[in-house]
Write an enzyme that holds these catalytic residues in place. Structure first.
Site, mmCIF file in Angstrom:
data_model
loop_
_atom_site.group_PDB
_atom_site.id
_atom_site.type_symbol
_atom_site.label_atom_id
_atom_site.label_comp_id
_atom_site.label_asym_id
_atom_site.label_seq_id
_atom_site.Cartn_x
_atom_site.Cartn_y
_atom_site.Cartn_z
ATOM 1 N N ARG A 103 0.846 -1.195 0.000
ATOM 2 C CA ARG A 103 0.000 0.000 0.000
ATOM 3 C C ARG A 103 0.871 1.231 0.000
ATOM 4 O O ARG A 103 1.763 1.358 0.838
ATOM 5 C CB ARG A 103 -0.845 0.057 1.273
ATOM 6 C CG ARG A 103 -1.884 -0.958 1.378
ATOM 7 C CD ARG A 103 -2.944 -0.563 2.398
ATOM 8 N NE ARG A 103 -2.452 -0.187 3.706
ATOM 9 C CZ ARG A 103 -3.235 0.187 4.704
ATOM 10 N NH1 ARG A 103 -4.549 0.234 4.507
ATOM 11 N NH2 ARG A 103 -2.744 0.508 5.875
ATOM 12 N N THR A 107 -1.451 7.452 -0.214
ATOM 13 C CA THR A 107 -2.758 7.316 -0.883
ATOM 14 C C THR A 107 -3.515 6.064 -0.448
ATOM 15 O O THR A 107 -4.710 5.949 -0.702
ATOM 16 C CB THR A 107 -2.566 7.219 -2.406
ATOM 17 O OG1 THR A 107 -1.796 6.023 -2.683
ATOM 18 C CG2 THR A 107 -1.805 8.418 -2.954
ATOM 19 N N ASP A 199 0.742 -3.682 12.053
ATOM 20 C CA ASP A 199 1.220 -3.982 10.696
ATOM 21 C C ASP A 199 1.627 -5.449 10.627
ATOM 22 O O ASP A 199 2.636 -5.856 11.210
ATOM 23 C CB ASP A 199 2.412 -3.071 10.364
ATOM 24 C CG ASP A 199 2.846 -3.213 8.917
ATOM 25 O OD1 ASP A 199 3.122 -4.356 8.487
ATOM 26 O OD2 ASP A 199 2.900 -2.204 8.206
ATOM 27 N N ASP A 202 5.194 -6.313 9.312
ATOM 28 C CA ASP A 202 6.237 -5.965 10.293
ATOM 29 C C ASP A 202 6.248 -6.959 11.445
ATOM 30 O O ASP A 202 7.319 -7.330 11.945
ATOM 31 C CB ASP A 202 5.995 -4.558 10.844
ATOM 32 C CG ASP A 202 6.476 -3.475 9.886
ATOM 33 O OD1 ASP A 202 7.187 -3.813 8.921
ATOM 34 O OD2 ASP A 202 6.129 -2.306 10.105
HETATM 35 C C1 PRP Z 1 -0.878 -4.980 4.194
HETATM 36 C C2 PRP Z 1 -1.674 -6.273 4.215
HETATM 37 C C3 PRP Z 1 -2.494 -6.170 2.962
HETATM 38 C C4 PRP Z 1 -2.767 -4.691 2.882
HETATM 39 C C5 PRP Z 1 -4.167 -4.442 3.333
HETATM 40 O O1 PRP Z 1 0.195 -5.069 3.347
HETATM 41 O O2 PRP Z 1 -0.874 -7.402 4.274
HETATM 42 O O3 PRP Z 1 -1.837 -6.651 1.806
HETATM 43 O O4 PRP Z 1 -1.844 -4.042 3.753
HETATM 44 O O5 PRP Z 1 -4.500 -3.128 3.180
HETATM 45 P P1 PRP Z 1 -5.650 -2.641 2.196
HETATM 46 O O6 PRP Z 1 -6.833 -3.536 2.427
HETATM 47 O O7 PRP Z 1 -5.898 -1.229 2.651
HETATM 48 O O8 PRP Z 1 -5.142 -2.693 0.801
HETATM 49 P P2 PRP Z 1 1.268 -3.894 3.205
HETATM 50 O O9 PRP Z 1 0.867 -2.943 2.146
HETATM 51 O O10 PRP Z 1 1.528 -3.308 4.564
HETATM 52 O O11 PRP Z 1 2.537 -4.668 2.660
HETATM 53 P P3 PRP Z 1 3.429 -5.775 3.373
HETATM 54 O O12 PRP Z 1 2.601 -7.021 3.469
HETATM 55 O O13 PRP Z 1 4.571 -5.924 2.448
HETATM 56 O O14 PRP Z 1 3.840 -5.269 4.730
HETATM 57 N N1 URA Z 2 -2.199 -3.589 6.869
HETATM 58 C C1 URA Z 2 -1.777 -4.089 8.055
HETATM 59 O O1 URA Z 2 -0.767 -4.812 8.124
HETATM 60 N N2 URA Z 2 -2.474 -3.757 9.148
HETATM 61 C C2 URA Z 2 -3.567 -2.982 9.124
HETATM 62 O O2 URA Z 2 -4.185 -2.725 10.177
HETATM 63 C C3 URA Z 2 -3.983 -2.478 7.872
HETATM 64 C C4 URA Z 2 -3.285 -2.812 6.761
#
Ligand code: PRP
Ligand code: URA
Length: 209
Positions: A103, A107, A199, A202
């Site tokens: 994400r 945005t 997160d 993380d």
């Molecule tokens: C997180 C999660 C989803 C997304 C959800 O990933 O694992 O893929 O956010 O958010 P949304 O419903 O608003 O799209 P992130 O973008 O943090 O990436 P990562 O898994 O690499 O940490």
């Molecule tokens: N992605 C995450 O990892 N946690 C949240 O709460 C939302 C998006």
């Protein structure tokens, strides 16, 4: 929310509580997420098709079953990787594709950076794995990509979902059933799920430390 199935097994509720706890460290978080994923895999695959076979026990022949569905798991990188181990433990013949998506922090829209999928998507049950369904942007984009590549029977498997994300995904793809262990309250102003678990990427990979 007719497309939504909330899994309510007591062991899932127990494990989700540990996952939500901010004191839970990465090594425990990973192990418990994997265990939860295995339990979820049973619910998500309740309607798999079987073929009757004969099996020879040490004493005599009897009837048994094999699964005839082809199953493809598609974790959304990174956090979706945390669910793969638990699913393949109970679905050892599943093939695994990967979608890379993150994400944009400003945005909140998804940015895709990787795609590698097995063949024959159209004939398979495709399970998209991502612990977090927040705004729904990543989930809806992943389903769109998989449909463009031929997938027809798609389910979305999450650990925690926000009502906003369920609505967005259901509106964009009404044919996709959404599984989750908890429908949480709402998103905060940064797009994080409340109460959520923070997160997920993380917490799995220890990248916030
Ligand atoms: C997180 C999660 C989803 C997304 C959800 O990933 O694992 O893929 O956010 O958010 P949304 O419903 O608003 O799209 P992130 O973008 O943090 O990436 P990562 O898994 O690499 O940490
Ligand atoms: N992605 C995450 O990892 N946690 C949240 O709460 C939302 C998006």
């Amino acid at each position: 929310m007719k497309n939504l199935i909330v899994l309510s097994h007591p062991l899932v509720k127990r494990d989700l509580t540990i996952l939500r706890d901010r004191e839970t460290k990465s090594h425990s978080f990973r192990a418990i997420l994997r265990r939860t994923a295995s339990i979820m895999a049973y619910d998500v695959t309740q309607d798999l098709n079987l073929k009757q076979v004969t099996v020879q026990t040490p004493l005599e022949k009897t009837k048994g079953h094999i699964v005839t569905d082809s199953i493809i798991l598609v974790p959304i990188l990174r956090a979706g990787l945390g669910l793969v181990g638990g699913f393949v433990e109970v679905l050892p013949n599943a093939r695994v594709g990967h979608i890379g998506m993150y994400r944009d922090e400003e945005t909140l829209t998804p940015v895709d950076y990787y795609l590698k999928l097995p063949k024959n998507l159209s004939k398979s049950l495709v399970l998209i794995l991502d612990p977090m369904l927040a705004t729904g942007g990543s989930a809806a984009a992943a389903v769109t990509v998989l449909k463009e590549k031929g997938a027809r029977r798609i389910r979305f498997v999450s650990l925690v979902a926000a009502p906003e994300g369920v609505r967005v995904l259901s509106k964009a793809h009404p044919d996709v059933i959404i599984y989750t262990c908890a429908l949480d309250r709402k998103l905060n102003e940064k797009g994080y799920i409340l109460p959520g678990l923070g997160d997920a990427g993380d917490r799995i990979f220890g990248t916030a430390e």
